[in-house]
Motif scaffolding. Sequence first.
Motif, PDB file in Angstrom:
ATOM      1  N   ARG A 183       0.851  -1.197   0.000  1.00  0.00           N
ATOM      2  CA  ARG A 183       0.000   0.000   0.000  1.00  0.00           C
ATOM      3  C   ARG A 183       0.882   1.240   0.000  1.00  0.00           C
ATOM      4  O   ARG A 183       1.874   1.300   0.725  1.00  0.00           O
TER       5      ARG A 183
ATOM      6  N   ARG B  54       0.869   5.729  -0.162  1.00  0.00           N
ATOM      7  CA  ARG B  54       0.165   6.992   0.065  1.00  0.00           C
ATOM      8  C   ARG B  54       0.794   8.015  -0.876  1.00  0.00           C
ATOM      9  O   ARG B  54       2.023   8.084  -0.981  1.00  0.00           O
TER      10      ARG B  54
ATOM     11  N   THR C  75      -4.564   7.045  -1.555  1.00  0.00           N
ATOM     12  CA  THR C  75      -3.814   5.822  -1.305  1.00  0.00           C
ATOM     13  C   THR C  75      -4.060   4.861  -2.457  1.00  0.00           C
ATOM     14  O   THR C  75      -4.997   5.033  -3.245  1.00  0.00           O
TER      15      THR C  75
ATOM     16  N   ALA D 130       2.369   3.145   2.931  1.00  0.00           N
ATOM     17  CA  ALA D 130       1.213   3.452   3.799  1.00  0.00           C
ATOM     18  C   ALA D 130       1.135   2.461   4.943  1.00  0.00           C
ATOM     19  O   ALA D 130       1.666   1.386   4.883  1.00  0.00           O
TER      20      ALA D 130
END
Length: 122
Positions: free
Chosen positions: A2, A4, A13, A122
Amino acid sequence: MRIRILWPAGRTTAELRSTPTSDRLWQALPISSTALTWGDEVYFDTGVSAAPEPDAQQVVEPGTVAFWTDGDSLALPFGPTPISRGDECRLASPCNVLGTLDGDPAVLRTVRPGDVIRVERA
């Protein structure tokens, strides 16, 4: 994986698939760059180089996280570009597809050319 993505007026995101290019990008994070726009696409240099992958695509869905190998850049389309046919998201050339943004990709409309854009884990 993940990530951001942040810029002065917003953030989003994304979930990245496991690909050779995604892995290279992940290892380079965090990165900061200068945003550029091309129609309804935000793109920016990553400092990462990658070869085209077998499933590289030129026409993608809005919100696709793509890697433009010709420019070592992330390409984040959210609508038509100058070479699109109709409402499609047509990238400048086939790009490696890394993943998908979460939520509405129209949030990218708040990115202005010259904005500092940061990508981090993230």
